[in-house]
Design a protein around this motif. Sequence first.
Motif, PDB file in Angstrom:
ATOM      1  N   CYS A  28       1.021  -1.040   0.115  1.00 33.53           N
ATOM      2  CA  CYS A  28      -0.110  -0.032  -0.048  1.00 33.53           C
ATOM      3  C   CYS A  28       0.825   1.153   0.090  1.00 33.53           C
ATOM      4  CB  CYS A  28      -1.035   0.023   1.175  1.00 33.53           C
ATOM      5  SG  CYS A  28      -2.276  -1.252   1.303  1.00 33.53           S
ATOM      6  N   TYR A  35      -5.920   5.349   2.163  1.00 34.27           N
ATOM      7  CA  TYR A  35      -5.807   4.132   0.906  1.00 34.27           C
ATOM      8  C   TYR A  35      -5.534   2.733   1.679  1.00 34.27           C
ATOM      9  CZ  TYR A  35      -3.879   1.842  -2.794  1.00 34.27           C
ATOM     10  OH  TYR A  35      -3.540   0.938  -3.972  1.00 34.27           O
ATOM     11  N   SER A  36      -4.989   2.802   2.768  1.00 35.69           N
ATOM     12  CA  SER A  36      -4.886   1.276   3.512  1.00 35.69           C
ATOM     13  C   SER A  36      -6.177   0.951   3.780  1.00 35.69           C
ATOM     14  CB  SER A  36      -4.112   1.391   4.810  1.00 35.69           C
ATOM     15  OG  SER A  36      -2.659   1.888   4.192  1.00 35.69           O
ATOM     16  N   ARG A  37      -6.274  -0.523   3.626  1.00 38.56           N
ATOM     17  CA  ARG A  37      -7.566  -1.158   4.265  1.00 38.56           C
ATOM     18  C   ARG A  37      -6.920  -2.351   5.103  1.00 38.56           C
ATOM     19  NH1 ARG A  37     -10.113  -2.542  -1.171  1.00 38.56           N
ATOM     20  NH2 ARG A  37     -10.926  -4.205   0.015  1.00 38.56           N
ATOM     21  N   GLU A  41       2.342   1.766  -3.605  1.00 38.15           N
ATOM     22  CA  GLU A  41       1.504   2.443  -4.293  1.00 38.15           C
ATOM     23  C   GLU A  41       1.046   3.949  -4.191  1.00 38.15           C
ATOM     24  OE1 GLU A  41      -1.650  -0.522  -4.013  1.00 38.15           O
ATOM     25  OE2 GLU A  41      -0.510  -2.217  -4.995  1.00 38.15           O
ATOM     26  N   THR A  96      -2.665   6.593  -6.703  1.00 38.12           N
ATOM     27  CA  THR A  96      -3.998   6.364  -6.285  1.00 38.12           C
ATOM     28  C   THR A  96      -4.489   7.839  -5.844  1.00 38.12           C
ATOM     29  OG1 THR A  96      -3.216   6.890  -3.909  1.00 38.12           O
ATOM     30  CG2 THR A  96      -3.041   4.590  -4.694  1.00 38.12           C
ATOM     31  N   CYS A 137      -3.783  -6.881   5.837  1.00 39.08           N
ATOM     32  CA  CYS A 137      -4.148  -6.003   4.813  1.00 39.08           C
ATOM     33  C   CYS A 137      -5.189  -6.538   3.749  1.00 39.08           C
ATOM     34  CB  CYS A 137      -3.101  -5.502   3.729  1.00 39.08           C
ATOM     35  SG  CYS A 137      -3.327  -4.764   2.471  1.00 39.08           S
ATOM     36  N   ARG A 138      -6.433  -6.090   3.604  1.00 43.85           N
ATOM     37  CA  ARG A 138      -7.424  -6.570   2.927  1.00 43.85           C
ATOM     38  C   ARG A 138      -7.369  -6.271   1.354  1.00 43.85           C
ATOM     39  NH1 ARG A 138     -12.399  -3.876   5.056  1.00 43.85           N
ATOM     40  NH2 ARG A 138     -11.145  -2.382   5.659  1.00 43.85           N
ATOM     41  N   ARG A 139      -6.628  -5.101   1.194  1.00 42.98           N
ATOM     42  CA  ARG A 139      -6.404  -4.640  -0.266  1.00 42.98           C
ATOM     43  C   ARG A 139      -5.386  -5.727  -1.106  1.00 42.98           C
ATOM     44  NH1 ARG A 139      -7.144  -0.082  -2.807  1.00 42.98           N
ATOM     45  NH2 ARG A 139      -7.672   0.936  -0.892  1.00 42.98           N
ATOM     46  N   HIS A 140      -4.329  -6.257  -0.358  1.00 45.99           N
ATOM     47  CA  HIS A 140      -3.573  -7.069  -1.115  1.00 45.99           C
ATOM     48  C   HIS A 140      -3.681  -8.554  -0.363  1.00 45.99           C
ATOM     49  CE1 HIS A 140      -1.805  -2.962  -1.667  1.00 45.99           C
ATOM     50  NE2 HIS A 140      -1.491  -3.437  -2.724  1.00 45.99           N
TER      51      HIS A 140
END
Length: 93
Positions: A30, A47-49, A33, A39, A63-66
């Motif tokens: 994150c 941005y982080s999830r 990126e 982003t 990390c839910r995003r990755h």
Amino acid sequence: DLHLSIRRQRQMCIRDRTNSINGYVICSQCQSEFESGTTDAGTIQEYSRLDVGFTDIGLQVWCRRHEINVCHIDFEGNELETDFRCLLEYSDN
């Protein structure tokens, strides 16, 4: 008195609701990126999830995003002295 004890705990939780974090836990992917400017998020926190929760051995940041583990803290069998009821109460509000 049980009610007095609960009231004191609630007062401690309310008093501790200020954010005193001076360094955030973030996913390295994150961060890359976000820093590359790909982003539209204003901050890395936006941005982080991340999901943070307890596991059988400790505390995990995911990390839910990755779909990767950011960190996993092993309590080494020790019991926490922290009372997390205030977090549950706060999340219900």
